[in-house]
Design an enzyme around this catalytic site. Structure first.
Site, PDB file in Angstrom:
ATOM      1  N   ASP A  79      38.302  42.744  47.736  1.00 49.51           N
ATOM      2  CA  ASP A  79      38.884  43.918  48.381  1.00 49.51           C
ATOM      3  C   ASP A  79      40.381  43.714  48.562  1.00 49.51           C
ATOM      4  O   ASP A  79      40.879  42.584  48.622  1.00 49.51           O
ATOM      5  CB  ASP A  79      38.202  44.217  49.719  1.00 49.51           C
ATOM      6  CG  ASP A  79      38.337  43.085  50.734  1.00 49.51           C
ATOM      7  OD1 ASP A  79      38.182  41.913  50.340  1.00 49.51           O
ATOM      8  OD2 ASP A  79      38.597  43.371  51.923  1.00 49.51           O
ATOM      9  N   GLU A 138      37.220  41.204  53.316  1.00 51.27           N
ATOM     10  CA  GLU A 138      38.075  40.226  53.983  1.00 51.27           C
ATOM     11  C   GLU A 138      39.257  40.906  54.643  1.00 51.27           C
ATOM     12  O   GLU A 138      39.696  40.515  55.720  1.00 51.27           O
ATOM     13  CB  GLU A 138      38.571  39.182  52.974  1.00 51.27           C
ATOM     14  CG  GLU A 138      39.167  37.923  53.615  1.00 51.27           C
ATOM     15  CD  GLU A 138      40.643  38.038  53.948  1.00 51.27           C
ATOM     16  OE1 GLU A 138      41.155  37.190  54.697  1.00 51.27           O
ATOM     17  OE2 GLU A 138      41.309  38.968  53.453  1.00 51.27           O
TER      18      GLU A 138
END
Length: 379
Positions: A79, A138
């Protein structure tokens, strides 16, 4: 043979603003499977889009070595933060200009994931077990990402011996810093209730602001510690102050603030939360803490030396062992096995026109190969 650059381009071209799902994981699975990895993907979280409970995709891939061999894990995230505006080129259309590859995630951290994927091509299958612990959460709340992967590994009885996280740790040049630990983080919301009233009749009201100001003054004056051998001093920062009073002649009914504490291993999230709560109560207020992570330290030793040796052999630079910076998913993985972070230069992470030196991608892949080989041979 697919190059590190090509792998990074493919990952960047799959938009994956946190929480990431779908296409970018398809791309990674397709690149790992030919190397003999069994790939397990799953989604956790069932809330609406934009909420902390929004679905997050995770990937765990493993290539098992001979019975009884060592297990080395690479960890990271696919991400990325939102790209923002005014990029020179489209953020999810990777572009080479000069010696640099541009695109969101080039540094944080699709470039490092690409280097990991390229690295395992040069690690023989019989050298030992290799795994990938990869999340799509994250950069977000981190509720359903690496913690979910750890739950999965425990359910499956999977236990790495060592783990390398590919966060961008280098500062001025590739290899000048690795992270052997991180400080903990706790955010605390403070509130003081009062009684609303007219400013001309203060005896009929109870102004919460003086109490909150006194509370913040005491908190701001705290010296939590002076640091340790491996950690800088803990710091407490006031990050928000809210009253929301639009009328100049009204004493407000409530005043709120928020503080953030980054702390070393002389404290815990719970001990600091209790200390702040006690101060808040003494000033007639309340405190609501949310602990993002506890401090951790992987003591310098064999693992850090493996990384230092691989880095110095490639770059001629011995990396500084540091605990500086913010939090990462290493704060969760440290409960599984010893963990160290090492990756690309971090100068452009989260910025417009994020970019990585193409030569650094190649060098990082070689470093990762040599670290993995050393870890699998380590007694």
């Amino acid at each position: 043979m697919t190059t590190v650059l090509e792998i990074a381009q493919r990952l960047i071209a799959a938009p994956s603003v946190t929480p990431a799902t779908g296409t970018v994981f398809d791309a990674m699975e397709a690149m790992l499977a030919p190397h003999g990895f069994a790939v397990h993907r799953f989604t956790r979280g069932d809330g609406p889009e934009g909420s902390d409970e929004a679905p997050v995709e995770n990937l765990f891939a493993i290539r098992k070595g001979p019975e009884g061999s060592k297990h080395f894990a690479f960890a990271g995230h696919l991400d990325v933060v939102p790209p923002g505006e005014d990029w020179t080129s489209a953020p999810f259309e990777p572009e080479i200009r000069g010696d640099l590859l541009y695109g969101r995630g080039a540094v944080d951290m699709k470039g490092a994931v690409a280097a990991m994927i390229a690295a395992i091509a040069d690690v023989p299958a019989d050298a030992g077990t290799i795994s990938f612990i990869i999340t799509g959460d994250e950069e977000g709340p981190a509720l359903h990402g690496t913690r979910a992967l750890i739950d999965y590994m425990r359910e499956q009885g999977i236990q790495p011996d060592l783990c390398l996280v590919g966060e961008p740790t280098s500062v001025h040049q590739l290899g000048d810093m690795m992270k052997i630990g991180r400080r903990g983080s706790v955010n605390i919301w403070l509130s003081v209730e009062g009684t609303q009233g007219h400013v001309a009749y203060p005896h009929l009201a109870d102004n919460p602001l003086p109490k909150l100001v006194a509370m913040l003054g005491e908190l701001d004056a705290l010296t939590l510690d002076t640091g340790t051998d491996w950690f800088q001093p803990s710091n407490l920062e006031i990050t928000d102050l809210t009253v929301g009073n639009k009328a100049h002649n009204v004493i407000p009914a409530k005043a709120e603030a928020r503080i953030s504490i980054r702390f070393n291993d002389l404290h815990s999230g719970a001990s600091l939360s209790d200390r702040v709560s006690s101060i808040a109560e003494n000033h007639g207020g309340t405190a609501r803490p949310i602990i993002s992570g506890e401090p951790f330290l992987t003591e310098p030793g064999a693992f850090s030396q493996m990384i230092a040796d691989a880095v110095e052999a490639e770059t001629g630079t011995a990396p500084e062992a540091s605990t500086s910076g913010g939090t990462s998913d290493a704060r969760f993985l440290r409960n599984v096995c010893p963990v160290i972070e090492f990756g690309l230069c971090n100068a452009t992470m989260h910025k417009r026109d994020e970019a990585v030196a193409i030569a650094d991608l190649d060098a990082l892949a070689r470093i990762y190969t040599n670290v993995a080989l050393a870890a699998l041979k380590h007694d």
